[in-house]
Design an enzyme around this catalytic site. Structure first.
Site, PDB file in Angstrom:
ATOM      1  N   VAL A  75      -9.158 -10.180  -1.872  1.00 36.16           N
ATOM      2  CA  VAL A  75      -8.586 -11.466  -2.273  1.00 36.16           C
ATOM      3  C   VAL A  75      -7.382 -11.233  -3.201  1.00 36.16           C
ATOM      4  O   VAL A  75      -6.306 -11.805  -3.003  1.00 36.16           O
ATOM      5  CB  VAL A  75      -9.651 -12.352  -2.962  1.00 36.16           C
ATOM      6  CG1 VAL A  75      -9.013 -13.553  -3.648  1.00 36.16           C
ATOM      7  CG2 VAL A  75     -10.689 -12.808  -1.937  1.00 36.16           C
ATOM      8  N   LYS A 134     -20.013 -15.499  -4.351  1.00 38.63           N
ATOM      9  CA  LYS A 134     -21.277 -15.068  -3.764  1.00 38.63           C
ATOM     10  C   LYS A 134     -22.416 -15.100  -4.764  1.00 38.63           C
ATOM     11  O   LYS A 134     -22.233 -14.748  -5.932  1.00 38.63           O
ATOM     12  CB  LYS A 134     -21.127 -13.646  -3.215  1.00 38.63           C
ATOM     13  CG  LYS A 134     -20.503 -13.647  -1.836  1.00 38.63           C
ATOM     14  CD  LYS A 134     -20.076 -12.284  -1.418  1.00 38.63           C
ATOM     15  CE  LYS A 134     -18.775 -11.963  -1.966  1.00 38.63           C
ATOM     16  NZ  LYS A 134     -17.619 -11.647  -1.503  1.00 38.63           N
ATOM     17  N   ASP A 187     -18.452  -4.719 -14.603  1.00 38.36           N
ATOM     18  CA  ASP A 187     -17.935  -4.954 -13.255  1.00 38.36           C
ATOM     19  C   ASP A 187     -17.503  -6.414 -13.089  1.00 38.36           C
ATOM     20  O   ASP A 187     -18.326  -7.303 -12.845  1.00 38.36           O
ATOM     21  CB  ASP A 187     -19.001  -4.574 -12.215  1.00 38.36           C
ATOM     22  CG  ASP A 187     -18.458  -4.590 -10.799  1.00 38.36           C
ATOM     23  OD1 ASP A 187     -17.339  -5.094 -10.575  1.00 38.36           O
ATOM     24  OD2 ASP A 187     -19.158  -4.091  -9.902  1.00 38.36           O
ATOM     25  N   GLU A 224      -7.397 -12.722   4.634  1.00 38.54           N
ATOM     26  CA  GLU A 224      -7.549 -11.349   4.127  1.00 38.54           C
ATOM     27  C   GLU A 224      -8.133 -10.412   5.187  1.00 38.54           C
ATOM     28  O   GLU A 224      -8.654 -10.852   6.216  1.00 38.54           O
ATOM     29  CB  GLU A 224      -8.429 -11.339   2.879  1.00 38.54           C
ATOM     30  CG  GLU A 224      -9.843 -11.824   3.136  1.00 38.54           C
ATOM     31  CD  GLU A 224     -10.862 -11.284   2.135  1.00 38.54           C
ATOM     32  OE1 GLU A 224     -10.893 -10.056   1.943  1.00 38.54           O
ATOM     33  OE2 GLU A 224     -11.630 -12.085   1.582  1.00 38.54           O
ATOM     34  N   LYS A 282     -10.110   0.006   0.651  1.00 38.25           N
ATOM     35  CA  LYS A 282     -10.216  -1.389   0.195  1.00 38.25           C
ATOM     36  C   LYS A 282      -9.221  -1.548  -0.959  1.00 38.25           C
ATOM     37  O   LYS A 282      -9.365  -0.947  -2.009  1.00 38.25           O
ATOM     38  CB  LYS A 282     -11.648  -1.642  -0.277  1.00 38.25           C
ATOM     39  CG  LYS A 282     -11.909  -2.992  -0.911  1.00 38.25           C
ATOM     40  CD  LYS A 282     -13.385  -3.136  -1.293  1.00 38.25           C
ATOM     41  CE  LYS A 282     -13.579  -4.205  -2.354  1.00 38.25           C
ATOM     42  NZ  LYS A 282     -14.964  -4.281  -2.826  1.00 38.25           N
ATOM     43  N   SER A 337     -14.562  -8.569 -10.950  1.00 37.94           N
ATOM     44  CA  SER A 337     -13.563  -8.415  -9.891  1.00 37.94           C
ATOM     45  C   SER A 337     -12.156  -8.748 -10.373  1.00 37.94           C
ATOM     46  O   SER A 337     -11.943  -9.708 -11.128  1.00 37.94           O
ATOM     47  CB  SER A 337     -13.925  -9.317  -8.712  1.00 37.94           C
ATOM     48  OG  SER A 337     -12.921  -9.243  -7.734  1.00 37.94           O
ATOM     49  N   ALA A 338     -11.205  -7.969  -9.896  1.00 37.15           N
ATOM     50  CA  ALA A 338      -9.787  -8.239 -10.183  1.00 37.15           C
ATOM     51  C   ALA A 338      -9.329  -9.558  -9.554  1.00 37.15           C
ATOM     52  O   ALA A 338      -8.264 -10.075  -9.913  1.00 37.15           O
ATOM     53  CB  ALA A 338      -8.931  -7.087  -9.663  1.00 37.15           C
ATOM     54  N   ASP A 339     -10.145 -10.115  -8.643  1.00 41.20           N
ATOM     55  CA  ASP A 339      -9.789 -11.400  -8.030  1.00 41.20           C
ATOM     56  C   ASP A 339      -9.592 -12.484  -9.093  1.00 41.20           C
ATOM     57  O   ASP A 339      -8.739 -13.363  -8.948  1.00 41.20           O
ATOM     58  CB  ASP A 339     -10.887 -11.873  -7.063  1.00 41.20           C
ATOM     59  CG  ASP A 339     -11.023 -10.986  -5.836  1.00 41.20           C
ATOM     60  OD1 ASP A 339     -10.179 -10.103  -5.628  1.00 41.20           O
ATOM     61  OD2 ASP A 339     -12.002 -11.185  -5.082  1.00 41.20           O
TER      62      ASP A 339
END
Ligand code: PSU
Ligand code: MN
Length: 308
Positions: A107, A160, A139, A26, A87, A141-143
């Site tokens: 990602v 993380k 919140d 990435e 981003k 992540s779309a990951d």
């Protein structure tokens, strides 16, 4: 019909045509995850690591409205030094391409581009996940959704520790994403080897991981899998050391009203400052480690695809 502006480097195109091992990488980690010049140096070292392990690296970004799979040296350098690069996640990709924009792929976006290019393995540092306080901020992540939809095996050092790891694992389970720890039973926590949470699955052999991805396809399941590869022991930072610093960075983000896409880069940068660069050194070590494992999985997948 609209044709997807997708350009593969000569090396990547040839490797894919021959059925050789290719590992996607990435670009958000370069533009938003690490400071210059360590970001550029790391991007080069990661590519070298993939090559040394017998696979072809394919770093992915959007340049002037075109998806590039396999970046030339000067493009990599320009990205690493650029400021204010977009981003791009799933939601932004089409708009960026339609407007001729330039951006780094997260990602989620890297998985989409890799899948379109025909690449099934992708190595990175850590995936995005459910943020602490997500019950208020929403919140997530779309990951996570991408792993449920797009058939790419993602090698990361877990998620993380700035995230809510129990909630992240719950969402992955809900979405039907296999989470596979390598070499240990625990789910790793990026900078530290053990999150204190068991990983749902464990596989120590790259060939098994490759076979599991192929079996998902055979089942008609659309998504990928998350391979959770713990950071090498000499490079880890104890979770206890980081916990108060993460809490501090979190509080600062809230006080400053940091939201949306800016949250992850802000927290990474603050932890880098608060640990005098130790988190960055660990981050580099774990990405290199993931690149090596990604190459081995890609090689196993290439072997298995050859047999049938
Ligand atoms: N891992 C890192 N550094 C990063 C990221 C991951 O070590 O910068 C990036 C990845 O691109 C990941 C993104 O997809 O952070 C997650 O951002 P968000 O939480 O806004 O979805
Ligand atoms: Mn987010």
């Amino acid at each position: 019909m609209t044709i997807l502006p997708l350009r593969l480097s000569g090396e990547v195109a040839q490797a894919l045509a021959e059925g050789a091992a290719v590992v996607a990488l990435e670009s958000t980690i370069i533009t938003h995850g690490m400071p210059y010049p360590q970001n550029l140096e790391t991007a080069r070292r990661v590519e070298a690591e993939v090559r040394a392990a017998g696979a072809v690296p394919a770093t992915i970004a959007v340049i002037a409205g075109e998806i590039r799979v396999g970046l030339e040296e000067d493009t990599l350098e320009a990205l690493a030094q650029a400021r204010g690069v977009a981003k791009l996640s799933r939601a932004d990709l089409a708009a960026c391409l339609a407007t001729g924009g330039t951006g780094a792929t997260t990602v989620a976006a890297t998985m989409i581009c890799a899948a379109r290019a025909g690449i099934a393995v992708f190595a990175t540092g850590g995936i995005g996940g459910v943020h602490k306080g997500a019950e208020e901020s929403f919140d997530i992540s779309a990951d996570l959704q991408e792993l449920a939809q797009t058939p790419v095996t993602v090698v990361a050092a877990g998620a993380k520790a700035i995230l809510d790891l129990p909630k992240t694992l719950e969402v992955l389970e809900t979405l039907g994403v296999p989470v596979i720890a390598v070499g240990q039973d625990a789910f790793p926590a990026f900078w530290s080897r053990d999150s204190g949470l068991p990983a749902p699955l464990r596989m120590d052999a790259p060939a098994q991981i490759a076979a599991a991805q192929r079996m998902r396809g055979a089942l008609g399941l659309p998504g990928g899998q998350l391979v959770a590869n713990p950071i090498p022991e000499p490079d880890e930072i104890a979770a206890e050391t980081l916990a108060p610093l993460i809490a501090q960075a979190q509080a600062e983000a809230e006080a400053q009203g940091i939201a949306g896409k800016a949250v992850t880069p802000f927290l990474l940068q603050r932890l880098f400052e608060l640990t005098d660069g130790r988190t960055l050194n660990s981050n580099i070590a774990l990405v290199l480690n993931n690149a090596r494992l990604g190459a081995r999985i890609a090689a196993a997948l290439a072997d298995q695809s050859r047999v049938g």
